[in-house]
Design a protein around this motif. Structure first.
Motif, PDB file in Angstrom:
ATOM      1  N   GLY A  41       0.796  -1.224   0.000  1.00 57.86           N
ATOM      2  CA  GLY A  41       0.000   0.000   0.000  1.00 57.86           C
ATOM      3  C   GLY A  41       0.821   1.262   0.000  1.00 57.86           C
ATOM      4  N   ILE A  42       2.054   1.179  -0.478  1.00 57.40           N
ATOM      5  CA  ILE A  42       2.929   2.356  -0.449  1.00 57.40           C
ATOM      6  C   ILE A  42       2.510   3.344  -1.540  1.00 57.40           C
ATOM      7  CG2 ILE A  42       5.301   3.160  -0.675  1.00 57.40           C
ATOM      8  CD1 ILE A  42       6.137   0.357   0.362  1.00 57.40           C
ATOM      9  N   LYS A  43       2.545   2.930  -2.765  1.00 56.50           N
ATOM     10  CA  LYS A  43       2.107   3.731  -3.906  1.00 56.50           C
ATOM     11  C   LYS A  43       1.317   2.807  -4.842  1.00 56.50           C
ATOM     12  CE  LYS A  43       4.406   7.711  -3.489  1.00 56.50           C
ATOM     13  NZ  LYS A  43       3.827   9.015  -3.548  1.00 56.50           N
ATOM     14  N   PRO A  44       0.072   2.492  -4.508  1.00 56.90           N
ATOM     15  CA  PRO A  44      -0.658   1.507  -5.298  1.00 56.90           C
ATOM     16  C   PRO A  44      -0.916   1.932  -6.742  1.00 56.90           C
ATOM     17  CG  PRO A  44      -2.070   2.472  -3.628  1.00 56.90           C
ATOM     18  CD  PRO A  44      -0.693   2.956  -3.365  1.00 56.90           C
ATOM     19  N   LYS A  45      -1.072   3.223  -6.986  1.00 58.82           N
ATOM     20  CA  LYS A  45      -1.306   3.661  -8.363  1.00 58.82           C
ATOM     21  C   LYS A  45      -0.047   3.499  -9.218  1.00 58.82           C
ATOM     22  CE  LYS A  45      -5.187   6.524  -7.442  1.00 58.82           C
ATOM     23  NZ  LYS A  45      -6.050   7.514  -7.999  1.00 58.82           N
ATOM     24  N   LEU A  46       1.099   3.785  -8.654  1.00 61.72           N
ATOM     25  CA  LEU A  46       2.351   3.558  -9.369  1.00 61.72           C
ATOM     26  C   LEU A  46       2.553   2.062  -9.605  1.00 61.72           C
ATOM     27  CD1 LEU A  46       4.928   4.807 -10.557  1.00 61.72           C
ATOM     28  CD2 LEU A  46       5.962   4.543  -8.292  1.00 61.72           C
ATOM     29  N   GLY A  47       2.224   1.254  -8.601  1.00 56.41           N
ATOM     30  CA  GLY A  47       2.293  -0.194  -8.756  1.00 56.41           C
ATOM     31  C   GLY A  47       1.358  -0.690  -9.840  1.00 56.41           C
ATOM     32  N   LEU A  75      -6.805 -21.807 -27.548  1.00 55.51           N
ATOM     33  CA  LEU A  75      -6.030 -21.755 -26.311  1.00 55.51           C
ATOM     34  C   LEU A  75      -5.401 -20.385 -26.115  1.00 55.51           C
ATOM     35  CD1 LEU A  75      -4.718 -23.125 -23.835  1.00 55.51           C
ATOM     36  CD2 LEU A  75      -2.833 -23.737 -25.350  1.00 55.51           C
ATOM     37  N   ASN A  76      -4.738 -19.856 -27.135  1.00 53.12           N
ATOM     38  CA  ASN A  76      -4.089 -18.555 -27.005  1.00 53.12           C
ATOM     39  C   ASN A  76      -5.101 -17.432 -26.829  1.00 53.12           C
ATOM     40  OD1 ASN A  76      -1.060 -18.597 -27.232  1.00 53.12           O
ATOM     41  ND2 ASN A  76      -1.633 -19.999 -28.864  1.00 53.12           N
ATOM     42  N   PHE A  77      -6.285 -17.568 -27.457  1.00 52.35           N
ATOM     43  CA  PHE A  77      -7.312 -16.544 -27.289  1.00 52.35           C
ATOM     44  C   PHE A  77      -7.829 -16.522 -25.854  1.00 52.35           C
ATOM     45  CE2 PHE A  77     -11.696 -14.935 -27.607  1.00 52.35           C
ATOM     46  CZ  PHE A  77     -11.417 -13.682 -28.111  1.00 52.35           C
ATOM     47  N   VAL A  78      -8.051 -17.702 -25.274  1.00 57.03           N
ATOM     48  CA  VAL A  78      -8.519 -17.776 -23.886  1.00 57.03           C
ATOM     49  C   VAL A  78      -7.478 -17.168 -22.946  1.00 57.03           C
ATOM     50  CG1 VAL A  78      -9.018 -19.377 -22.006  1.00 57.03           C
ATOM     51  CG2 VAL A  78     -10.089 -19.700 -24.223  1.00 57.03           C
ATOM     52  N   LEU A  79      -6.210 -17.498 -23.142  1.00 60.91           N
ATOM     53  CA  LEU A  79      -5.155 -16.950 -22.287  1.00 60.91           C
ATOM     54  C   LEU A  79      -5.009 -15.439 -22.485  1.00 60.91           C
ATOM     55  CD1 LEU A  79      -2.572 -19.834 -22.605  1.00 60.91           C
ATOM     56  CD2 LEU A  79      -4.044 -19.314 -20.655  1.00 60.91           C
ATOM     57  N   PHE A  80      -5.165 -14.973 -23.723  1.00 59.44           N
ATOM     58  CA  PHE A  80      -5.125 -13.546 -24.014  1.00 59.44           C
ATOM     59  C   PHE A  80      -6.252 -12.825 -23.273  1.00 59.44           C
ATOM     60  CE2 PHE A  80      -6.192  -9.794 -26.491  1.00 59.44           C
ATOM     61  CZ  PHE A  80      -4.962  -9.251 -26.776  1.00 59.44           C
ATOM     62  N   MET A  81      -7.457 -13.391 -23.324  1.00 65.90           N
ATOM     63  CA  MET A  81      -8.600 -12.767 -22.664  1.00 65.90           C
ATOM     64  C   MET A  81      -8.460 -12.808 -21.134  1.00 65.90           C
ATOM     65  SD  MET A  81     -10.249 -11.523 -25.084  1.00 65.90           S
ATOM     66  CE  MET A  81     -11.783 -10.999 -24.374  1.00 65.90           C
ATOM     67  N   LYS A  82      -7.829 -13.874 -20.610  1.00 66.61           N
ATOM     68  CA  LYS A  82      -7.569 -13.955 -19.170  1.00 66.61           C
ATOM     69  C   LYS A  82      -6.679 -12.794 -18.736  1.00 66.61           C
ATOM     70  CE  LYS A  82      -4.183 -16.179 -18.011  1.00 66.61           C
ATOM     71  NZ  LYS A  82      -2.929 -15.824 -17.371  1.00 66.61           N
ATOM     72  N   ASN A  83      -5.606 -12.566 -19.484  1.00 67.17           N
ATOM     73  CA  ASN A  83      -4.717 -11.453 -19.144  1.00 67.17           C
ATOM     74  C   ASN A  83      -5.402 -10.107 -19.332  1.00 67.17           C
ATOM     75  OD1 ASN A  83      -2.788 -13.312 -18.551  1.00 67.17           O
ATOM     76  ND2 ASN A  83      -1.248 -12.487 -19.925  1.00 67.17           N
ATOM     77  N   LEU A  84      -6.298 -10.023 -20.305  1.00 62.53           N
ATOM     78  CA  LEU A  84      -7.045  -8.785 -20.515  1.00 62.53           C
ATOM     79  C   LEU A  84      -7.961  -8.506 -19.323  1.00 62.53           C
ATOM     80  CD1 LEU A  84      -7.292  -6.629 -22.716  1.00 62.53           C
ATOM     81  CD2 LEU A  84      -9.242  -7.897 -23.596  1.00 62.53           C
ATOM     82  N   SER A  85      -8.554  -9.551 -18.743  1.00 71.21           N
ATOM     83  CA  SER A  85      -9.399  -9.342 -17.572  1.00 71.21           C
ATOM     84  C   SER A  85      -8.561  -8.948 -16.355  1.00 71.21           C
ATOM     85  CB  SER A  85     -10.230 -10.587 -17.278  1.00 71.21           C
ATOM     86  OG  SER A  85      -9.411 -11.665 -16.905  1.00 71.21           O
ATOM     87  N   ILE A  86      -7.376  -9.514 -16.211  1.00 68.82           N
ATOM     88  CA  ILE A  86      -6.479  -9.104 -15.121  1.00 68.82           C
ATOM     89  C   ILE A  86      -6.097  -7.637 -15.296  1.00 68.82           C
ATOM     90  CG2 ILE A  86      -4.185  -9.447 -14.125  1.00 68.82           C
ATOM     91  CD1 ILE A  86      -4.494 -12.428 -14.832  1.00 68.82           C
ATOM     92  N   LEU A  87      -5.849  -7.237 -16.529  1.00 70.33           N
ATOM     93  CA  LEU A  87      -5.533  -5.835 -16.811  1.00 70.33           C
ATOM     94  C   LEU A  87      -6.700  -4.933 -16.431  1.00 70.33           C
ATOM     95  CD1 LEU A  87      -3.446  -3.893 -18.028  1.00 70.33           C
ATOM     96  CD2 LEU A  87      -4.533  -4.279 -20.238  1.00 70.33           C
ATOM     97  N   VAL A  90      -6.470  -4.333 -12.785  1.00 66.20           N
ATOM     98  CA  VAL A  90      -5.392  -3.387 -12.480  1.00 66.20           C
ATOM     99  C   VAL A  90      -5.845  -1.968 -12.807  1.00 66.20           C
ATOM    100  CG1 VAL A  90      -3.059  -2.687 -13.133  1.00 66.20           C
ATOM    101  CG2 VAL A  90      -3.564  -5.094 -12.759  1.00 66.20           C
ATOM    102  N   PHE A  91      -6.602  -1.790 -13.891  1.00 66.48           N
ATOM    103  CA  PHE A  91      -7.130  -0.465 -14.225  1.00 66.48           C
ATOM    104  C   PHE A  91      -8.128   0.018 -13.165  1.00 66.48           C
ATOM    105  CE2 PHE A  91      -6.332  -0.810 -19.077  1.00 66.48           C
ATOM    106  CZ  PHE A  91      -5.022  -0.444 -18.880  1.00 66.48           C
ATOM    107  N   LEU A  92      -8.915  -0.900 -12.610  1.00 67.58           N
ATOM    108  CA  LEU A  92      -9.819  -0.518 -11.523  1.00 67.58           C
ATOM    109  C   LEU A  92      -9.038  -0.034 -10.309  1.00 67.58           C
ATOM    110  CD1 LEU A  92     -12.631  -3.221 -11.538  1.00 67.58           C
ATOM    111  CD2 LEU A  92     -12.878  -0.777 -11.918  1.00 67.58           C
ATOM    112  N   LEU A  93      -7.969  -0.719  -9.990  1.00 68.24           N
ATOM    113  CA  LEU A  93      -7.125  -0.292  -8.874  1.00 68.24           C
ATOM    114  C   LEU A  93      -6.533   1.082  -9.160  1.00 68.24           C
ATOM    115  CD1 LEU A  93      -5.713  -0.961  -6.200  1.00 68.24           C
ATOM    116  CD2 LEU A  93      -3.897  -2.003  -7.540  1.00 68.24           C
TER     117      LEU A  93
END
Length: 110
Positions: A41-47, A75-87, A90-93
């Motif tokens: 929780g030091i600089k969460p936006k920078l993180g 397979l690659n599309f599913v993994l791509f979309m998984k990373n897109l959801s993680i992103l 991170v944008f919400l944070l």
């Protein structure tokens, strides 16, 4: 039309391969520093910025589903979309109003 853009992307990936050691070090550094900044929780936006840079770069390099067909495409599309959801997480944070996430005080607010 698409043949020219795929050749450009393939040429870019060939150039990136020559810098693989440097890119690996930068990626691991962004991931570790960004995660620690958010965790403590030091600089969460920078993180969040560091993690978004890492996720965008690694997703485009590791899961180029547009080059594949059949089962590999799925397979690659599913993994791509998984990373897109993680992103998206991170944008919400990054877009949150709070500048610090220490303790459980964010649950106490009403």
């Amino acid at each position: 039309m698409y043949g020219n853009s795929i050749e450009i992307i393939a040429g870019l990936l060939d150039v990136l391969i020559s810098y693989v050691t440097l890119l690996l070090c930068v990626g691991v550094g962004l991931e570790i520093v960004g995660g620690l900044l958010i965790f403590f929780g030091i600089k969460p936006k920078l993180g969040a910025i560091f993690l978004s840079l890492y996720i965008i770069g690694s997703t485009l390099i590791y899961f180029p589903f547009w080059f594949y067909e059949g089962a590999q495409l799925s397979l690659n599309f599913v993994l791509f979309m998984k990373n897109l959801s993680i992103l998206g997480g991170v944008f919400l944070l990054f877009s949150s109003r709070r500048s610090s996430y220490r303790g459980y005080d964010m649950m106490d607010e009403e």
